[in-house]
Enzyme design. Structure first.
Site, PDB file in Angstrom:
ATOM      1  CB  CYS A 113      -0.935   0.005   1.202  1.00  0.00           C
ATOM      2  SG  CYS A 113      -1.913  -1.495   1.272  1.00  0.00           S
ATOM      3  CG  HIS A 257      -3.479   3.044   0.767  1.00  0.00           C
ATOM      4  ND1 HIS A 257      -3.815   2.649  -0.503  1.00  0.00           N
ATOM      5  CD2 HIS A 257      -3.677   1.975   1.572  1.00  0.00           C
ATOM      6  CE1 HIS A 257      -4.189   1.382  -0.465  1.00  0.00           C
ATOM      7  NE2 HIS A 257      -4.114   0.944   0.774  1.00  0.00           N
ATOM      8  CG  ASN A 287      -6.879  -1.305  -0.693  1.00  0.00           C
ATOM      9  OD1 ASN A 287      -6.009  -0.853  -1.439  1.00  0.00           O
ATOM     10  ND2 ASN A 287      -6.617  -1.750   0.526  1.00  0.00           N
TER      11      ASN A 287
HETATM   12  O1  UT7 Z   1      -4.681  -1.622   2.293  1.00  0.00           O
HETATM   13  C1  UT7 Z   1      -4.077  -2.390   3.279  1.00  0.00           C
HETATM   14  C2  UT7 Z   1      -4.447  -1.951   4.625  1.00  0.00           C
HETATM   15  N1  UT7 Z   1      -5.704  -2.518   4.998  1.00  0.00           N
HETATM   16  C3  UT7 Z   1      -6.444  -1.941   5.899  1.00  0.00           C
HETATM   17  O2  UT7 Z   1      -6.090  -0.882   6.378  1.00  0.00           O
HETATM   18  C4  UT7 Z   1      -7.700  -2.639   6.344  1.00  0.00           C
HETATM   19  C5  UT7 Z   1      -7.847  -2.536   7.842  1.00  0.00           C
HETATM   20  N2  UT7 Z   1      -8.992  -3.240   8.368  1.00  0.00           N
HETATM   21  C6  UT7 Z   1     -10.274  -2.947   8.017  1.00  0.00           C
HETATM   22  O3  UT7 Z   1     -10.491  -2.115   7.163  1.00  0.00           O
HETATM   23  C7  UT7 Z   1     -11.394  -3.632   8.764  1.00  0.00           C
HETATM   24  O4  UT7 Z   1     -10.863  -4.385   9.827  1.00  0.00           O
HETATM   25  C8  UT7 Z   1     -12.286  -4.527   7.855  1.00  0.00           C
HETATM   26  C9  UT7 Z   1     -13.116  -3.671   6.910  1.00  0.00           C
HETATM   27  C10 UT7 Z   1     -11.423  -5.485   7.083  1.00  0.00           C
HETATM   28  C11 UT7 Z   1     -13.247  -5.362   8.722  1.00  0.00           C
HETATM   29  O5  UT7 Z   1     -14.024  -4.508   9.530  1.00  0.00           O
HETATM   30  P1  UT7 Z   1     -14.162  -4.819  11.091  1.00  0.00           P
HETATM   31  O6  UT7 Z   1     -15.120  -3.855  11.637  1.00  0.00           O
HETATM   32  O7  UT7 Z   1     -12.791  -4.815  11.681  1.00  0.00           O
HETATM   33  O8  UT7 Z   1     -14.825  -6.251  11.119  1.00  0.00           O
HETATM   34  P2  UT7 Z   1     -14.276  -7.611  11.741  1.00  0.00           P
HETATM   35  O9  UT7 Z   1     -13.141  -8.158  10.945  1.00  0.00           O
HETATM   36  O10 UT7 Z   1     -14.058  -7.432  13.195  1.00  0.00           O
HETATM   37  O11 UT7 Z   1     -15.530  -8.561  11.528  1.00  0.00           O
HETATM   38  C12 UT7 Z   1     -16.799  -8.280  12.130  1.00  0.00           C
HETATM   39  C13 UT7 Z   1     -17.790  -9.329  11.694  1.00  0.00           C
HETATM   40  C14 UT7 Z   1     -17.292 -10.754  11.904  1.00  0.00           C
HETATM   41  O12 UT7 Z   1     -18.397 -11.530  12.302  1.00  0.00           O
HETATM   42  P3  UT7 Z   1     -18.630 -11.891  13.868  1.00  0.00           P
HETATM   43  O13 UT7 Z   1     -17.403 -12.621  14.298  1.00  0.00           O
HETATM   44  O14 UT7 Z   1     -18.784 -10.563  14.560  1.00  0.00           O
HETATM   45  O15 UT7 Z   1     -19.861 -12.714  13.839  1.00  0.00           O
HETATM   46  C15 UT7 Z   1     -16.864 -11.178  10.515  1.00  0.00           C
HETATM   47  O16 UT7 Z   1     -16.934 -12.572  10.344  1.00  0.00           O
HETATM   48  O17 UT7 Z   1     -18.052  -9.200  10.276  1.00  0.00           O
HETATM   49  C16 UT7 Z   1     -17.864 -10.480   9.657  1.00  0.00           C
HETATM   50  N3  UT7 Z   1     -17.399 -10.242   8.279  1.00  0.00           N
HETATM   51  C17 UT7 Z   1     -18.248 -10.010   7.260  1.00  0.00           C
HETATM   52  N4  UT7 Z   1     -19.580  -9.945   7.203  1.00  0.00           N
HETATM   53  C18 UT7 Z   1     -20.136  -9.667   6.005  1.00  0.00           C
HETATM   54  C19 UT7 Z   1     -16.142 -10.197   7.824  1.00  0.00           C
HETATM   55  N5  UT7 Z   1     -16.138  -9.909   6.500  1.00  0.00           N
HETATM   56  C20 UT7 Z   1     -17.433  -9.805   6.130  1.00  0.00           C
HETATM   57  C21 UT7 Z   1     -18.063  -9.522   4.906  1.00  0.00           C
HETATM   58  N6  UT7 Z   1     -19.412  -9.461   4.898  1.00  0.00           N
HETATM   59  N7  UT7 Z   1     -17.370  -9.289   3.779  1.00  0.00           N
END
Ligand code: UT7
Length: 330
Positions: A113, A257, A287
């Site tokens: 990134c 980014h 992204n």
């Molecule tokens: O470019 C490189 C750098 N990357 C970044 O900076 C990304 C950094 N991270 C993020 O942007 C966020 O962590 C995400 C957008 C990837 C995820 O958001 P989050 O609020 O951190 O969600 P999470 O990973 O804690 O997941 C929450 C819930 C989980 O379910 P439970 O365990 O609460 O039941 C996941 O299984 O959301 C679920 N989940 C989804 N649900 C629907 C994970 N991915 C999805 C999805 N659709 N695509």
């Protein structure tokens, strides 16, 4: 004093638009979840026969046109990507061949990134040192063919899109151009965001087990990456300001980014950066990793958001971890 300035910008994204609803047909996700968590509404996917270097080539032609230059003006190519056409040779060599530039040095940069800002920094030093006069700096990614379109990969798959963005860097004696660049890395959390296989760290290049376990797909510990981004982005922004004895108020445009709208909004709010000074387009393209900053830069310029004498600050955080910033006086 010799500085490096941007002589042209441009980008290329493939025609195919993939909406959040399109993805929800292929895995257990929803438009609401993707928008709320990341701000992304749609992204572009390249066709099967278009790889990283071809995307870069199309962006480069537009950038050269913007600069009013023919390809043979370029004396060095720097290409940032995490999705190269081949394990080797580097995609910069393929891009040079497409542009008809035999003999012109071609460098791949692997900083994910932060790839564009690492490349900009490298090019800036080449220009200021006098070794090259017209450097094509490109960020290009074809993510779509390496994502896992299944529930197992949904957290990563919904975030990424394909595209390429570029700038041309050349020398100037005027009081403008790249003021400073700031690069950092820390490999201690490399496995928090990575594509583990295939690779030379393993006894075998690729095995049935790797395929079955899905270790050939990108994996991310989202919350850990999120937390680190919130810490490192303000640090590297303040570092750039301190180096130039500038305050946040003196920056006219911020380009981050495009990893997640929530990260950008949180950092801006925490630092007191007004939302109208931050240009975002993650809604449209998702992204695009190394391509996201040059794509956003080009759009912001064409929308009249950056005028002569104004300052743009660019900052990134991503896999590696790597993080970086740069300030340019336009
Ligand atoms: O470019 C490189 C750098 N990357 C970044 O900076 C990304 C950094 N991270 C993020 O942007 C966020 O962590 C995400 C957008 C990837 C995820 O958001 P989050 O609020 O951190 O969600 P999470 O990973 O804690 O997941 C929450 C819930 C989980 O379910 P439970 O365990 O609460 O039941 C996941 O299984 O959301 C679920 N989940 C989804 N649900 C629907 C994970 N991915 C999805 C999805 N659709 N695509």
């Amino acid at each position: 004093m010799r500085r490096a300035c941007i002589r042209g910008t441009g980008f290329y994204v493939p025609d195919q638009i993939v909406t959040n609803d399109d993805l929800a047909e292929r895995m257990d996700t929803s438009d609401e979840w993707i928008r709320q968590r990341s701000g992304i509404e749609r992204r572009r996917y390249a066709p099967d026969d278009v790889g990283c270097a071809e995307l870069a080539y199309r962006a480069s032609l537009r950038t050269l046109e913007d600069a009013g230059l023919e390809p043979n003006a370029v004396d060095c190519i720097i290409l940032a990507t995490l999705s190269p056409d081949y394990y080797f040779p580097g995609s910069a060599c393929i891009l040079g061949q497409k542009l008809g530039l035999p003999g012109v040095p071609a460098i791949d940069i692997r900083a994910q990134c932060s790839g564009f800002l690492y490349s900009l920094s490298t090019a800036d030093n080449f220009v200021r040192g006098g070794q090259f006069q017209c450097i094509l700096v490109v960020g290009s990614e074809k993510h779509s063919m390496a994502l896992e379109f299944a529930d197992r990969g949904r957290d990563v798959t919904v975030l990424f899109g394909d595209g390429a963005g570029a700038v041309i860097l050349g020398p100037t004696e005027e009081n403008r151009g790249v003021l400073s660049t700031h690069l950092h890395a820390d490999g201690s959390l490399a496995d928090a965001l990575w594509m583990e296989c295939p690779g030379s760290a393993h006894p075998r290049w690729i095995t049935r087990e790797m395929l079955d376990e899905g270790r050939i797909y990108p994996k991310m510990e989202g919350r850990l990456v999120f937390k680190n981004a919130l810490e490192k982005l303000p640090q590297v922004i303040m570092e750039a300001l301190a180096e130039n004895r500038m305050t946040l108020d003196e920056i006219d445009l911020f380009i981050f980014h495009q990893a997640n709208l929530r990260i950008i909004e949180y950092v801006a709010k925490q630092m007191g950066i007004p939302a109208e000074k931050v240009y975002n387009n993650i809604q449209e393209y998702g992204n695009t990793t190394a391509a996201s900053i040059p794509i956003a830069l080009h759009e912001a310029i064409k929308k009249g958001l950056l005028r002569e004498g104004q300052h743009v600050l660019m900052a990134s955080f991503g896999a590696g971890f790597t993080w970086a910033s740069a300030i340019i006086r336009w």
